[in-house]
Design an enzyme around this catalytic site. Structure first.
Site, PDB file in Angstrom:
ATOM      1  CE1 TYR A  72      -4.205   1.810   0.546  1.00 49.58           C
ATOM      2  CE2 TYR A  72      -2.647   3.387   1.460  1.00 49.58           C
ATOM      3  CZ  TYR A  72      -3.907   3.094   0.954  1.00 49.58           C
ATOM      4  OH  TYR A  72      -4.844   4.078   0.860  1.00 49.58           O
ATOM      5  CG  PHE A 124      -6.887  15.708 -25.115  1.00 51.77           C
ATOM      6  CD1 PHE A 124      -6.860  15.186 -26.398  1.00 51.77           C
ATOM      7  CD2 PHE A 124      -7.428  14.942 -24.095  1.00 51.77           C
ATOM      8  CE1 PHE A 124      -7.363  13.923 -26.654  1.00 51.77           C
ATOM      9  CE2 PHE A 124      -7.933  13.677 -24.350  1.00 51.77           C
ATOM     10  CZ  PHE A 124      -7.902  13.169 -25.634  1.00 51.77           C
ATOM     11  CG  ASP A 125     -11.645  15.405 -25.804  1.00 51.23           C
ATOM     12  OD1 ASP A 125     -10.748  14.921 -25.095  1.00 51.23           O
ATOM     13  OD2 ASP A 125     -12.300  14.738 -26.619  1.00 51.23           O
ATOM     14  CG  ASP A 215      -1.876  17.236 -22.179  1.00 53.23           C
ATOM     15  OD1 ASP A 215      -1.503  16.079 -21.899  1.00 53.23           O
ATOM     16  OD2 ASP A 215      -3.041  17.506 -22.536  1.00 53.23           O
ATOM     17  CB  ALA A 217      -0.727  12.158 -24.495  1.00 56.69           C
ATOM     18  CE  LYS A 258      -3.922   9.167 -25.560  1.00 57.32           C
ATOM     19  NZ  LYS A 258      -4.363  10.264 -24.707  1.00 57.32           N
ATOM     20  CG  HIS A 450     -18.500  11.501 -29.107  1.00 55.06           C
ATOM     21  ND1 HIS A 450     -18.593  12.583 -28.254  1.00 55.06           N
ATOM     22  CD2 HIS A 450     -17.352  10.864 -28.783  1.00 55.06           C
ATOM     23  CE1 HIS A 450     -17.519  12.597 -27.475  1.00 55.06           C
ATOM     24  NE2 HIS A 450     -16.761  11.562 -27.768  1.00 55.06           N
TER      25      HIS A 450
END
Ligand SMILES: *Cc1c(COP(=O)(O)O)cnc(C)c1O
Length: 458
Positions: A72, A124-125, A215, A217, A258, A450
């Site tokens: 843990y 990014f969204d 960011d 990715a 990614k 979507h």
């Protein structure tokens, strides 16, 4: 003759995929209400829905999973990942999270307050979602050239420094808790950002006293593009380039699904101990205790190896080379897509491929369904279904670009799969005049429709 490159690995395990008949696919897509998210994966031959979490891990990553320490607190897996993050990014503090958006949640909880402004190059969204959810603004400072699908420039994902400075001048420093630089620029089609622009963004941020958050990715793909396209970097290793990029950053968030080549995971890392201390409580509240956050010990070990392996040139050359290979085939067949090919995906230009489908009938979605019917290929719509309705008028929004994204998972498909994809695109393009109708919405949710939208064929 110069030898072509090849994948720097051989394959020791395979997973069967299944071909189907057109009649079967017609039935399956009808049952899925013409929403490709609702298909079962075994109804798909080549799955290009996303390259996030869908890559194949190496034997070294699988072996590392067996050394996972599931304690843990203070697990050795955590310290192995910590050491790797220090070595690769030079960041001394980090918090593991279950994926990229969770890293955003943790750090933005510590940084943002209502009314703040967080400029970026096409957030990014999920990043934009986390900013707007906190009643903050996310002004877009991407260079204008990013919007021209046919323009070929080497670094099409960059920050427009003049636009960024305008934001810095317009708002007091206290209202801008950070700037977000996304590499590669996902929303602009996986387009890279040059070192010159990263440095320029960092200098501008420093001049105004604003922290820079990268960011990250697809940081390794971005480093590959710097090496192969930017003057002065050809002789540097990917790891050297990555170290330079992160010298300019104060904070990084990353979706490890990614360029970390793992199926699940992410983290937020930073230089400031003070910020780390402020962020700790949010890790504990939303993710988990500091030394595992949202990850299993074994997954932290797999990520440590994945980060190390995927910052080698040959890995990236094979991956980005495969995306380009698909792009070159499409060029040969005259099928229009967003140029130049980005690092992780091909974005088909649906308006040009299906000129006779009215925009009210969802052009890019129609192309995605056609690709599925043609060859069992699953792409994803980046068009007016994704754009949702205007929050005030509730009218459908029709973005200028209607794109079908074909994301290529890492180390999963061979060039023969690329040939099937290109041939399917060509067949549809050749019968474009005969495709004259699309779909209408039968069911939708008020936001993010979507994923769950249900359609009827017109
Ligand atoms: C994927 C991605 C995210 C979100 O990461 P998840 O792991 O999907 O939560 C954030 N920013 C960028 C640039 C991404 O590509």
């Amino acid at each position: 003759m110069k030898l072509p490159y090849c994948e720097p690995y051989k394959i020791k395990m395979t997973e069967a995929i299944r071909t189907s008949t057109r009649a079967e696919r017609e039935e399956w897509i009808r049952q899925a209400k013409y929403n490709l998210f609702k298909l079962h994966s075994d109804q798909v031959l080549i799955d290009l829905l996303t390259d996030s979490g869908t890559g194949s891990m190496s034997d070294r990553q699988w072996a590392a999973m067996m050394t996972g320490d599931e304690s843990y607190a203070g697990a050795s897996s955590y310290y192995r990942l910590k050491q790797t993050i220090e070595k690769i990014f030079g960041m001394p503090y980090f918090l593991p999270t279950h994926q990229g958006r969770a890293a955003e949640n943790v750090i933005f909880s510590a940084l943002l307050k209502e009314g703040d402004v967080i400029p970026g190059n096409s957030h990014f969204d999920t990043t934009k979602g986390h900013i707007e959810f906190r009643r903050c603004a996310a002004p877009d400072c991407t260079i204008d050239a990013a919007a021209d699908t046919q323009l070929e420039i080497p670094f099409k994902g960059e920050m427009d420094l003049a636009k960024l400075e305008e934001v810095f001048k317009k708002y007091p420093k206290e209202k801008i808790p950070c700037t977000v630089l996304t590499i590669t620029n996902n929303t602009a089609g996986g387009q890279p950002v040059s070192m010159r622009n990263i440095r320029g963004t960092a200098e501008l941020c420093r001049r105004y006293g604003i922290p820079l958050l990268i960011d990250s990715a697809r940081f390794a793909e971005n480093a590959y593009f710097i090496k192969t396209r930017e003057e002065g970097y050809a002789d540097k290793t990917i790891k050297e380039i990555v170290r330079e990029i992160y010298q300019y950053a104060d904070i990084m968030t990353i979706s490890a699904k990614k360029d970390g080549v793992v199926n699940m995971g992410g983290f937020v890392a930073m230089r400031s101990e003070e910020l780390f201390r402020r962020a700790m409580q949010y890790s504990i509240m939303f993710e988990g205790y500091l030394t595992y956050g949202g990850m299993n010990g074994r997954d932290m070990d797999a990520l440590a190896v994945g980060l190390d392996e995927n910052t080698e040139f040959d890995q990236l050359n094979a991956r980005i080379g495969q995306v380009k290979f698909l792009g070159d085939l499409l060029d040969e067949y005259g099928v229009p897509y967003q140029r130049p090919a980005g690092g992780h995906a091909i974005f088909l230009d649906a308006k040009q491929i299906l000129p006779n489908v009215p925009k009210e009938e969802f052009i890019a979605q129609t192309l995605c369904v056609e690709l599925y019917l043609e060859a069992g290929i699953r792409g994803v719509e980046i068009g007016s279904i994704l754009a949702d309705r205007d929050p005030v008028t509730r009218e459908n929004r029709y973005p200028r670009l209607e794109l079908a994204r074909l994301a290529i998972p890492r180390r999963v498909y061979t060039d023969n799969h690329m040939r099937v994809i290109a041939a399917a695109c060509r067949n549809i393009y050749e019968r474009r005049e005969s495709i004259t109708s699309g779909y209408r919405i039968a069911f939708e949710t008020p936001i993010l429709r979507h994923f769950t939208v249900e359609l009827e064929k017109l």
